[in-house]
Structures are given as C-alpha cells and as structure tokens.
Design an enzyme around this catalytic site. Structure first.
Site, PDB file in Angstrom:
ATOM      1  CB  CYS A 158      -0.933  -0.020   1.206  1.00  0.00           C
ATOM      2  SG  CYS A 158      -2.096   1.352   1.256  1.00  0.00           S
ATOM      3  CB  CYS A 159       3.825   2.278   2.028  1.00  0.00           C
ATOM      4  SG  CYS A 159       3.187   2.723   3.658  1.00  0.00           S
ATOM      5  CB  CYS A 169      -1.431   3.235   8.907  1.00  0.00           C
ATOM      6  SG  CYS A 169      -2.003   2.234   7.529  1.00  0.00           S
ATOM      7  CB  CYS A 226       6.053   5.134   4.855  1.00  0.00           C
ATOM      8  SG  CYS A 226       7.221   6.404   4.387  1.00  0.00           S
ATOM      9  CB  CYS A 257      -2.433   6.896   5.993  1.00  0.00           C
ATOM     10  SG  CYS A 257      -1.498   7.348   4.523  1.00  0.00           S
TER      11      CYS A 257
HETATM   12  S1  SF4 Z   1       0.430   4.584   5.741  1.00  0.00           S
HETATM   13 FE1  SF4 Z   1      -1.194   3.007   5.544  1.00  0.00          FE
HETATM   14  S2  SF4 Z   1      -2.795   3.840   4.213  1.00  0.00           S
HETATM   15 FE2  SF4 Z   1      -0.951   5.144   4.033  1.00  0.00          FE
HETATM   16  S3  SF4 Z   1       0.055   4.385   2.246  1.00  0.00           S
HETATM   17 FE3  SF4 Z   1       0.996   3.312   3.987  1.00  0.00          FE
HETATM   18  S4  SF4 Z   1      -0.205   1.434   4.359  1.00  0.00           S
HETATM   19 FE4  SF4 Z   1      -1.361   2.767   2.917  1.00  0.00          FE
END
Ligand code: SF4
Length: 224
Positions: free
Chosen positions: A105-106, A189, A211, A186
């Site tokens: 996701c990151c 998270c 991240c 985010c």
């Molecule tokens: S902090 Fe969480 S929601 Fe944001 S990009 Fe990374 S995994 Fe995705």
C-alpha cells in the site's frame, strides 16, 4: 558551523548554499512535527520545493493543517503528488490494501508517486530525528547514496526540543497532537501513542515501522 553540535538552521543554510534552493527539496507529511523543519527552511527560503504525497488516506485535519502552514510560513512552492489511477486500480481497487499488505500500500500510495521527482533534485531535507525510533538511533546528519544526498538537520533534536521550538516560535500545532497523536500519517495506520515512543502509533498490529521512502535505495525522506 560547530560540527560537534551543529545548529539545524546552520545546516540548512549551508545546504542551501551548497546545492541551491531549487536543487534541494523536502517531502512533508504536514504531520505532528513537520512545522519545525518547514519553519526552519522558510527562515532561509520560502521557495524551497515542498512535496506533499496525497495518499488519499490522510485525515481531513492534515489537509487543513497543510493549508494553515502554507499561509503562516509563506511557503511558495508546495507541490502535491498523487498515486496513479492505474496503480490504484491494479493494486488497491478496494482501497483496503493497507489492511493486509501495508508495504505494498505504501509503495502504491507513497513511494511510486515520488519516483518521478526524486531524481530531479540533488538533495532532500528530512525531518527524521534519532529519538523517534530505534531504527533511527544512529541517524547521520548527512547521508550520501545513489548519487543523491539526504540531509537530516533535526537528527539531534529531542521530543522536548521539538515541543520547545514550536512554543518559542508560537507555531501552529497539528490539531490531532492535542488528541494524543504524537506521530500522524494516514488515517487507517495511525493510532494514539506515547509521546516518548511516537512511532508505536503507526501501523499497529504490523512489524512495519517505516513507510519505505526511508529505505536505502531512495534518496528522499518525509519529515515524519
Ligand atoms: S500509511 Fe497506511 S494507508 Fe498510508 S500508504 Fe501506507 S499502508 Fe497505505
């Protein structure tokens, strides 16, 4: 400059002289401590490019805070980066990838949007500090890798130093710092955490602590 105990402002001034204000940039999350680095940089130049990665998962408070800091600090070159629609459609069509694979996701929402711009600058300021996490305990002020430089002017600051700097300069704080969030990323998270161990509020339930834009192959860094 006193190299035994370098002053963050002097580090920034020397870096801007060395690289030039348009060859050095900063990625800011406009999170809990971001204002310190942004204020220090703005004292020397309000034209240093500031990148904000809009992951589409930020708290609304963060977007509002970004606008507040732009106005208060007079930042003239804030640029928004976004994940690509293609990446989102291919890898995170439901928007819930963070629940099962936060690294991916990151990558989609933070790292990939930076790839295009990272080579456009010779150096990047970061807001990392040694006290924030065990993984940052040996952080150097200047790091050189892959043809780029990362400069960590705040490396030696403590939690109290940061708080005192904000108070002494009467700077606006992220509103969520008043709600027990010492580190803000985010929304899915980020959890409230102990101020002495702020990174424990990030990616709760996973071993993940960074991240990924902090990793060695990438010469960029956020201010969180
Ligand atoms: S902090 Fe969480 S929601 Fe944001 S990009 Fe990374 S995994 Fe995705």
């Amino acid at each position: 400059m006193n190299f035994d105990s370098p002053d963050p402002s002097e580090i920034i001034a020397a870096s801007l002289t060395l690289f030039g204000e348009k060859n050095i940039a900063v990625v800011s999350s406009f999170g809990a401590e971001s204002v310190v680095l942004l204020h220090l940089i703005a004292q020397h130049s309000q034209d240093v490019p500031v990148f904000f990665i809009d992951t589409r998962k930020h708290f609304s408070e963060t977007h509002n805070y970004r606008k507040t800091l732009i106005d208060e600090l007079g930042l003239r070159d804030v640029r928004i980066l976004n994940p690509t629609e293609r990446d989102l459609a291919d890898k995170d069509p439901t928007g819930e990838l963070h629940k099962t694979d936060p690294d991916s996701c990151c990558a989609v929402r933070k790292i990939n949007p930076l790839i295009e711009v990272r080579s456009q600058f010779q150096a990047w300021f970061t807001g990392r500090k040694r006290y924030q996490a065990a993984t940052r305990s040996k952080l150097q002020i200047f790091e050189f890798e892959n043809g780029g430089a990362k400069i960590n002017p705040l490396a030696g600051m403590s939690n109290d130093d940061v708080s005192n700097y904000v108070s002494e300069h009467d700077l606006p704080r992220h509103p969520m710092t008043y709600m027990g969030y010492p580190s803000i990323g985010c929304e899915p998270c980020t959890q409230p955490a102990d101020a002495d161990d702020p990174r424990t509020g990030r990616w709760s339930g996973f071993k993940k602590t960074e991240c990924g834009i902090h990793s060695k192959p990438d010469p960029t860094e956020t201010t969180v």
